[in-house]
Design an enzyme around this catalytic site. Structure first.
Site, mmCIF file in Angstrom:
data_model
loop_
_atom_site.group_PDB
_atom_site.id
_atom_site.type_symbol
_atom_site.label_atom_id
_atom_site.label_comp_id
_atom_site.label_asym_id
_atom_site.label_seq_id
_atom_site.Cartn_x
_atom_site.Cartn_y
_atom_site.Cartn_z
ATOM 1 N N ASP A 146 0.837 -1.208 0.000
ATOM 2 C CA ASP A 146 0.000 0.000 0.000
ATOM 3 C C ASP A 146 0.870 1.256 0.000
ATOM 4 O OD1 ASP A 146 0.904 -0.752 2.565
ATOM 5 O OD2 ASP A 146 -0.508 0.625 3.504
ATOM 6 N N GLU A 147 0.310 2.307 -0.533
ATOM 7 C CA GLU A 147 0.862 3.666 -0.385
ATOM 8 C C GLU A 147 2.366 3.739 -0.686
ATOM 9 O OE1 GLU A 147 -1.919 5.625 3.001
ATOM 10 O OE2 GLU A 147 -0.524 4.111 3.714
ATOM 11 N N ALA A 148 2.796 3.049 -1.748
ATOM 12 C CA ALA A 148 4.215 3.110 -2.111
ATOM 13 C C ALA A 148 4.430 4.345 -2.987
ATOM 14 C CB ALA A 148 4.623 1.829 -2.825
#
Ligand code: ACM
Length: 508
Positions: A307-309
């Site tokens: 997530d949220e890279a």
């Protein structure tokens, strides 16, 4: 005649027009030692009565009988209660455990003592995977706190504990292949609070305890983002922080320092860290970490995050999650990843996707979720505006975040239907439902209780009970009454639930 209150709502429950069963000091508990011990413990907590247990019935008095009767669906159970007896049968040990915890909800105080209403319940889960996630990275929570969370979740028929073990703020499990992770990157938590980590014995104890409550542990090692802590131990594996406007905005709003390479991070910003994608040493690290976590974890799933890279280009992200999922698949386990990974071309077959967009999807997140199904995998649904337990309540309690359309009422946590979230996805594509408790602002066991309860019970119902629209029970007016009736049981268990003004709480 109204049916007695049970949460999550059973598949079938019929009130019987007959006198209730009375529980008093003479009531015998009959059955195998584990099941009768479980039942005796919960009755003691709820009523103060210390009841005798026995392997076989004598004919002397009224009895509650608990036994496994194989043949039904996995995890299913039946309760038949009338004035003369209560019989709880489970299709397996888990089903019997759930039957016992349903029975605990049926025990009520009356002027003439403790009773269980005459009732016939035939119950089985809708989804095989019913998860709760606890973030032990933003704030570390010790083994005893995790065990208490397991007890609470299992009593609502959750069967998966997803542990978010690593994040920018800390690495929480000791790995002998990479000892620097805990040596150099475990001592911090958000806001300068103390850190900590699980020794391998601690982690094994969590796994063992969860199994004793019929829960499987799914460990998450979040990658390639959320990896600032890795850089404290192995700087050569991590890029410098990417200080986007979003990161700066979070620091302005919540305070703290901007992230800096080599310094522990104790703020709330996300999306600034990344493993080095084009360095083979990174994949040696991934193989070491998941290899060792797999050896410590008996369950079938290993969660790789994803997530949220936001500090990683889309192309690099796709390459990374494809390789990481392949490493997990080669270990003989099923990879799980947050929905962003769905768009990667070469994800390992059958990788499970965890959707954390909203109940009404935005920004193509539903497209990313559908890609897992096209790849032969299933979905876990954690719509953030309904199932994120760290969101603020509308009133009565200040703690919590608000980014997921918060404040999040109990009614919002309840009022969604899993098969309606992603168009084109139906029950066969849904592995299950998971509530998530992120802990940026959740520091203590009481914080965990108040944020989770009662909203966790709403998510339990989405995970276990028949779909919305199939009965009067699966409605908000029914749920608020039924969950209100659990107040006295929760109080006797020491659960510091949020006394939400949306719920008509029972007094005793
Ligand atoms: C997430 O909330 N970043 C999965």
């Amino acid at each position: 005649m109204s049916v007695p209150p049970v949460v999550p709502a059973p598949a079938s429950i019929t009130a019987v027009d007959a006198a209730p069963f009375r529980i008093d000091g003479e009531t015998a508990l009959v059955g195998g030692p584990d099941a009768t011990a479980e039942l005796a413990a919960i009755i003691r907590v709820r009523t103060g009565l210390d009841l005798q247990t026995a392997e076989a019935a004598d004919d002397a008095g009224d009895a509650i009988e608990v036994r496994v009767e194989p043949g039904g669906a996995a995890e299913s159970y039946r309760i038949v209660a009338d004035a003369a007896s209560i019989i709880v049968t489970g299709a397996d040990d888990a089903g019997l455990f759930y039957g016992i915890h349903t029975l605990a909800q049926l025990i009520t105080a009356t002027g003439e003592g403790w009773v269980v209403p005459a009732v016939d319940i035939d119950d089985a889960p809708r989804f095989a995977y019913r998860g709760v996630m606890l973030d032990v990275a933003r704030h570390f929570h010790p083994v005893g706190t995790v065990q208490a969370f397991i007890d609470r979740a299992a009593s609502l028929k959750f069967n998966v504990l997803h542990l978010h073990l690593t994040d920018d703020q800390g690495w929480r499990v000791h790995l002998t292949s990479r000892p620097l992770l805990t040596a150099a990157a475990s001592s911090s938590s958000v806001g300068g609070d103390p850190g900590g980590f699980y020794t391998q014995d601690d982690y094994r104890e969590i796994v063992r305890y969860a199994a004793s409550r019929h829960m499987t542990v799914v460990p998450e090692i979040d990658m390639p983002g959320h990896t600032h802590a890795v850089g404290l131990a192995y700087p050569e594996l991590v890029e410098d922080p990417v200080l986007s406007e979003q990161v700066r905005q979070t620091v302005r709003e919540f305070g703290g320092e901007l992230p800096q390479a080599g310094r522990p991070y104790d703020g709330l910003a996300v999306g600034f860290s990344s493993l080095r994608i084009h360095d083979e040493a990174t994949y040696d690290f991934v193989a070491d970490v998941f290899g060792e976590v797999a050896r410590l974890t008996p369950g079938p799933y290993l969660h790789l995050g994803g997530d949220e890279a936001l500090g990683t280009s889309r192309e690099d992200f796709d390459l990374f999650v494809s390789r990481a999922s392949g490493i997990i698949a080669d270990l003989g386990r099923t990879p799980v990843a947050w929905h962003e990974a769905g768009s990667a071309k070469n994800l390992a077959d059958s990788t499970v996707g965890q959707y954390w967009g909203f109940v009404s999807p935005t920004d193509g997140m539903d497209e990313q979720a559908r890609a897992f199904v096209a790849n032969g995998g299933q979905l876990i649904l954690s719509p953030a505006d309904a199932t994120y337990l760290d969101m603020k309540y509308p009133s009565g309690h200040e703690r919590g975040l608000a980014w997921a359309k918060g404040p999040t009422s109990v009614e919002r946590a309840y009022s969604w239907e899993p098969s309606d979230v992603i168009t084109g996805i139906d029950d066969a594509d849904i592995l299950g439902v998971e509530a998530a408790l992120w802990t940026e602002l959740v520091r203590t066991p009481d914080d965990i209780d108040v944020m989770a309860f009662p909203r966790i019970a709403a998510v339990a119902e989405a995970a276990w009970s028949p779909p919305t629209g199939t009965s009067d029970l699966r409605t908000w007016p029914s749920f608020r009454e039924r969950v209100g009736a659990l107040g006295p049981l929760w109080s006797s268990l020491g659960i510091r639930f949020h006394p939400s003004d949306e719920i008509p709480w029972a007094a005793s």
